[in-house]
Enzyme design. Structure first.
Site, PDB file in Angstrom:
ATOM      1  N   HIS A  55     -30.306  47.394  -5.243  1.00  0.00           N
ATOM      2  CA  HIS A  55     -29.124  46.596  -4.918  1.00  0.00           C
ATOM      3  C   HIS A  55     -28.753  45.671  -6.074  1.00  0.00           C
ATOM      4  O   HIS A  55     -29.136  44.502  -6.101  1.00  0.00           O
ATOM      5  CB  HIS A  55     -29.390  45.796  -3.635  1.00  0.00           C
ATOM      6  CG  HIS A  55     -28.191  45.091  -3.079  1.00  0.00           C
ATOM      7  ND1 HIS A  55     -28.214  44.400  -1.898  1.00  0.00           N
ATOM      8  CD2 HIS A  55     -26.925  44.969  -3.537  1.00  0.00           C
ATOM      9  CE1 HIS A  55     -27.028  43.878  -1.652  1.00  0.00           C
ATOM     10  NE2 HIS A  55     -26.225  44.201  -2.637  1.00  0.00           N
TER      11      HIS A  55
ATOM     12  N   ARG B  11     -27.860  32.182  -7.451  1.00  0.00           N
ATOM     13  CA  ARG B  11     -28.286  32.296  -8.840  1.00  0.00           C
ATOM     14  C   ARG B  11     -29.314  31.258  -9.265  1.00  0.00           C
ATOM     15  O   ARG B  11     -29.851  31.328 -10.357  1.00  0.00           O
ATOM     16  CB  ARG B  11     -27.069  32.184  -9.764  1.00  0.00           C
ATOM     17  CG  ARG B  11     -26.099  33.338  -9.577  1.00  0.00           C
ATOM     18  CD  ARG B  11     -24.878  33.177 -10.478  1.00  0.00           C
ATOM     19  NE  ARG B  11     -23.880  34.187 -10.133  1.00  0.00           N
ATOM     20  CZ  ARG B  11     -23.305  35.000 -11.004  1.00  0.00           C
ATOM     21  NH1 ARG B  11     -23.594  34.923 -12.272  1.00  0.00           N
ATOM     22  NH2 ARG B  11     -22.413  35.887 -10.598  1.00  0.00           N
TER      23      ARG B  11
ATOM     24  N   HIS C 221     -25.282  44.586  -8.536  1.00  0.00           N
ATOM     25  CA  HIS C 221     -23.832  44.700  -8.744  1.00  0.00           C
ATOM     26  C   HIS C 221     -23.493  44.248 -10.168  1.00  0.00           C
ATOM     27  O   HIS C 221     -24.149  43.367 -10.734  1.00  0.00           O
ATOM     28  CB  HIS C 221     -23.070  43.811  -7.758  1.00  0.00           C
ATOM     29  CG  HIS C 221     -23.297  44.131  -6.317  1.00  0.00           C
ATOM     30  ND1 HIS C 221     -22.928  45.336  -5.763  1.00  0.00           N
ATOM     31  CD2 HIS C 221     -23.837  43.405  -5.298  1.00  0.00           C
ATOM     32  CE1 HIS C 221     -23.235  45.326  -4.464  1.00  0.00           C
ATOM     33  NE2 HIS C 221     -23.795  44.176  -4.159  1.00  0.00           N
TER      34      HIS C 221
ATOM     35  N   GLU D 227     -30.168  42.055  -5.334  1.00  0.00           N
ATOM     36  CA  GLU D 227     -28.779  41.592  -5.343  1.00  0.00           C
ATOM     37  C   GLU D 227     -28.535  40.789  -6.616  1.00  0.00           C
ATOM     38  O   GLU D 227     -27.740  39.853  -6.633  1.00  0.00           O
ATOM     39  CB  GLU D 227     -28.559  40.693  -4.109  1.00  0.00           C
ATOM     40  CG  GLU D 227     -27.184  40.634  -3.534  1.00  0.00           C
ATOM     41  CD  GLU D 227     -27.158  39.650  -2.360  1.00  0.00           C
ATOM     42  OE1 GLU D 227     -28.227  39.159  -1.955  1.00  0.00           O
ATOM     43  OE2 GLU D 227     -26.061  39.368  -1.850  1.00  0.00           O
TER      44      GLU D 227
ATOM     45  N   TYR E 170     -21.319  38.409   4.654  1.00  0.00           N
ATOM     46  CA  TYR E 170     -22.252  39.498   4.336  1.00  0.00           C
ATOM     47  C   TYR E 170     -23.283  39.662   5.454  1.00  0.00           C
ATOM     48  O   TYR E 170     -23.546  40.761   5.939  1.00  0.00           O
ATOM     49  CB  TYR E 170     -22.999  39.218   3.025  1.00  0.00           C
ATOM     50  CG  TYR E 170     -22.229  39.443   1.743  1.00  0.00           C
ATOM     51  CD1 TYR E 170     -20.845  39.567   1.736  1.00  0.00           C
ATOM     52  CD2 TYR E 170     -22.890  39.521   0.519  1.00  0.00           C
ATOM     53  CE1 TYR E 170     -20.152  39.758   0.542  1.00  0.00           C
ATOM     54  CE2 TYR E 170     -22.201  39.717  -0.675  1.00  0.00           C
ATOM     55  CZ  TYR E 170     -20.833  39.830  -0.660  1.00  0.00           C
ATOM     56  OH  TYR E 170     -20.160  40.016  -1.834  1.00  0.00           O
TER      57      TYR E 170
ATOM     58  N   SER F 223     -18.063  41.516  -4.172  1.00  0.00           N
ATOM     59  CA  SER F 223     -17.139  40.497  -3.658  1.00  0.00           C
ATOM     60  C   SER F 223     -15.715  40.701  -4.142  1.00  0.00           C
ATOM     61  O   SER F 223     -14.788  40.127  -3.565  1.00  0.00           O
ATOM     62  CB  SER F 223     -17.633  39.099  -4.048  1.00  0.00           C
ATOM     63  OG  SER F 223     -17.633  38.965  -5.454  1.00  0.00           O
TER      64      SER F 223
END
Lengths: 345, 345
Positions: free
Chosen positions: A12, A294, A14, A288, A198, A78
Site C-alpha cells: 500500500h 507523516r 501511493h 500507506e 477512509y 486522495s
C-alpha cells in the site's frame, strides 16, 4: 522464497510525491472543465530525472531506512477525485496518473510494481474502468484501486455486492488481479479524508460483504481492505455476531476467503489486536507511505507509519512473518508473483 | 461509593423492547404524514403491566443475570428516525418515546434512569431539541442522545464543531447534562445500521472533535462516543498523528477532557485494546443491551453483548474498575450522582 529473510513487500504505497507537472495538469484540467474559456492542458511533461528525484528523496529513501524491499505502488488516492468533472475528465486524469506510475516502475523496476487508479465517475457504468484495467495490466500492473464511493463522501453508489459492480469483478478475475477498496478525497465537510472518510469506507465495505453473498458468485475475487480493515478487527465480535443475526455463514467462510487487510495501523496495540483476531493469511504488510500520517510518534521516537517496526515486534513465527511480508502478497497478486519469479526471486 | 463493590451502571441501554402500541403509533403517524387521508393516531395507550412485562422479561432479566445494577436508559436509537416526516412529526414521536422512558423509570426507579431522544430534523434549528431537553430534565432525565446526522445516512449536517450546534451545547451546560453522540437508523443502502452507520458516525464525530476547537469554547461539555469510540482506539496512533499534523494540542488536552467511550465492544481483544490505549477515566461501562447484537458467541458460550464479562476479565485495579462501572458515570452524569446520593448510594 526464504522463510528467514522474506522480501518485505509493502502492498500500500501511493505516489503522494508526484512532481508538480502532474498536479498542474490536474488543476488546469479542472479549471478548463469549469470554465471552457480557460486553456485545456496538453499533457504532463515531466523528465525522468524529476520523477527519479521525487522517488529517491521520499519513498525509496524511507523504504531503505526501514528495511523494506518493494512497494505495490498506485496513484495518490486522495486526488483520484472521481467526483470532479465528468467521466471524460476522470478518464483523462486517470490515464495520466497511471502512466506516471508506469514510468516510476520502469525507472525502479526492482522496487516498484504498479496498481492502477480507475476512471470511475458517479452513476456511470464501469466499462471505462474495465478498459483502463486491461490497458494497465498490459503495461505490467498487478492490481487496481476500486473506489466504493465515487461521489467523494455521499456513499450513494450501490453496495459492493450489487450487480452494478459485477462486470468489473468479472474482468478482475479474467485478468487475475485483486482490488484494494479505496476511496479518494472527501468533498463532504463531515468527513476528514484520512481521519474519517477512509476508515468509514473500509468499515462500510466489510459490512457490505457480510450483508451480500458476493463471494458465492465470485469465489476467486480478492479484495484488500486498507487501513487495517477500518474498524473491523476492533469490533470483530460485533461482525461475527451480525453475520450470525443475518443468517450468514461464519466470517471465515463467508468473507475471509476473499478479503485481506493491510497493516496501516499506526501504533503497536492496534497491530497486536489485528494479529490477535485476524488470521495472518489475511494480512498484508502495508504502510500507506508516504502518506496519511507523516510525523514522528513522540511516544516511540519513530514514524507513525513505520508499520514494519510494529510487525517486527510481534511474537509470531518466521513462517507467519513470511506470509505477511511476502507470501500473502504473492498469493493475492499472482502477477507480482510471476514478475518476481521471472527475476529469480 | 464502595471501591470493592461498585454499582454496575450500564450507560448505554435502549428501550428496544417497547410494547406494540408505541410501534403502532409510529407506523400510523408516518402513514398519516405520507397520506393525510389515513387516520392520525391519537396517542400511545399502554398499561403499566405491558411496560413491566417488556422490561422484566428482557432488560431487567439480563441485568440481573449479568450482575449489573442499573441502566441509563433511552428510546430505541434505530427508530428515532429524525429524517422521517418533518420537524413536527419528529417532535411528536420524540415526546411519546421519551414519555414511555419516563414511565419505565417510574416503574423501576432503582434500576433505570432516563436519557432522552431529541426532536431533531434535517436542516432545522435545535430550538425544539433545547425545549425537549428541558422538559425531560424536568422529568428527571440525566442526559440526551444527540444525533450528529439527522439525515439518516447522508452526513450532510454541519460538523459537530460548527456553531449550528452551539445553542444546544449551551443548554446542556446550563442543565449540566452530557450527550451521547448517537445516530439512528440508516436510510442509505450503503450503510448497515449497526454494522456500518453507527461505527462510522462514532469515528466521524471523534475526527470532527480533532479538527475543531469545540472544547476550547465549551470546556465543560461532556460527550460520550458509543460503541467503544467507533474505530478510534484501534487507530489511536493515526489520531494522535493527525492531531499533530493539524497543529492541534495532544489528544489528552484537545479532546479527552471532554469525550468518553463506552464498552460496547463485543469481544475480549477489543476491550483489552480499549483499556490499553484509552485512560480508564474516559471509559464508561455500557452494553447497548438489549441491542445491536443479540446472539451468543460460539467461541465463548456467552452473549456477545455481555460486556461486563470482558471488563471483569481485565487485570486492572479495583479503583480502575470502580471508575469504569460507577465513578465515571457519576462524574459524567452529575444528575445521576445526585439521584443516587438522594437514595443514600
Amino acid at each position: 522464497m526464504s522463510l528467514d529473510k522474506p522480501l518485505i513487500i509493502d502492498c500500500h504505497g501511493h505516489y503522494t510525491t508526484a512532481p508538480a507537472p502532474l498536479t498542474n495538469f490536474r488543476e488546469a484540467q479542472v479549471a478548463h472543465f469549469k470554465d471552457p474559456l480557460k486553456p485545456a492542458p496538453d499533457g504532463v511533461v515531466v523528465s525522468d530525472d524529476e520523477i527519479r528525484e521525487t522517488i529517491e528523496k521520499n519513498q525509496l529513501k524511507l523504504l531503505k531506512e526501514r528495511g523494506a524491499d518493494m512497494t505495490i505502488f498506485s496513484p495518490r488516492a486522495s486526488v483520484m477525485g472521481p467526483h470532479i468533472g465528468d467521466e471524460g475528465i476522470s478518464r483523462r486524469w486517470t490515464i495520466e496518473s497511471n502512466n506516471i506510475i508506469k514510468r516510476v516502475v520502469d525507472l525502479f523496476p526492482e522496487t516498484f510494481i504498479g496498481v492502477c487508479q480507475l476512471p470511475q465517475s458517479p452513476g456511470v457504468s464501469l466499462q471505462g474502468s474495465i478498459e483502463e484495467l486491461q490497458r494497465c495490466v498490459d503495461m505490467g500492473f498487478v492490481g487496481c484501486n476500486l473506489n466504493p464511493d465515487p461521489s467523494g463522501g455521499h456513499f450513494n453508489a450501490p453496495p459492493l455486492y450489487d450487480r452494478y459492480w459485477y462486470p468489473f469483478y468479472e474482468k478482475m478475475i479474467e485478468l487475475d488481479v485483486p482490488a484494494m477498496v479505496h476511496v479518494s478525497g472527501s468533498c463532504n465537510p463531515a468527513f476528514h479524508a484520512t481521519g474519517a472518510y477512509y476508515i468509514n469506507a473500509d468499515t462500510t465495505a466489510f459490512m457490505q460483504f457480510i450483508e451480500g453473498d458476493l463471494f458465492k458468485d465470485f469465489p476467486e475475487l480478492r479484495l484488500i481492505i486498507p487501513h487495517g480493515g477500518g474498524a473491523v478487527p476492533y469490533h470483530w465480535g460485533r461482525y461475527r455476531g451480525l453475520a450470525d443475526m443475518l443468517k450468514k455463514p461464519n466470517l471465515r467462510d463467508h468473507v475471509m476467503k476473499n478479503v485481506y487487510f493491510d497493516t496501516c495501523v499506526y501504533h503497536q496495540p492496534g497491530i497486536d489486536l489485528l494479529f490477535k483476531v485476524i488470521d495472518n493469511k489475511n494480512i498484508l504488510f502495508g504502510s500507506e507511505m508516504v502518506g496519511a500520517v507523516r510525523g514522528i510518534d513522540p511516544e516511540t521516537g519513530f514514524y507513525f507509519d513505520d508499520t514494519k517496526r510494529y510487525v517486527d515486534n510481534l511474537l509470531i513465527s518466521a513462517s507467519d512473518k513470511y506470509n505477511v511480508f511476502e507470501g500473502n502478497a504473492r498469493r493475492v497478486y499472482p502477477r507480482l508473483d510471476t514478475a518476481l519469479k521471472a527475476r529469480g526471486r
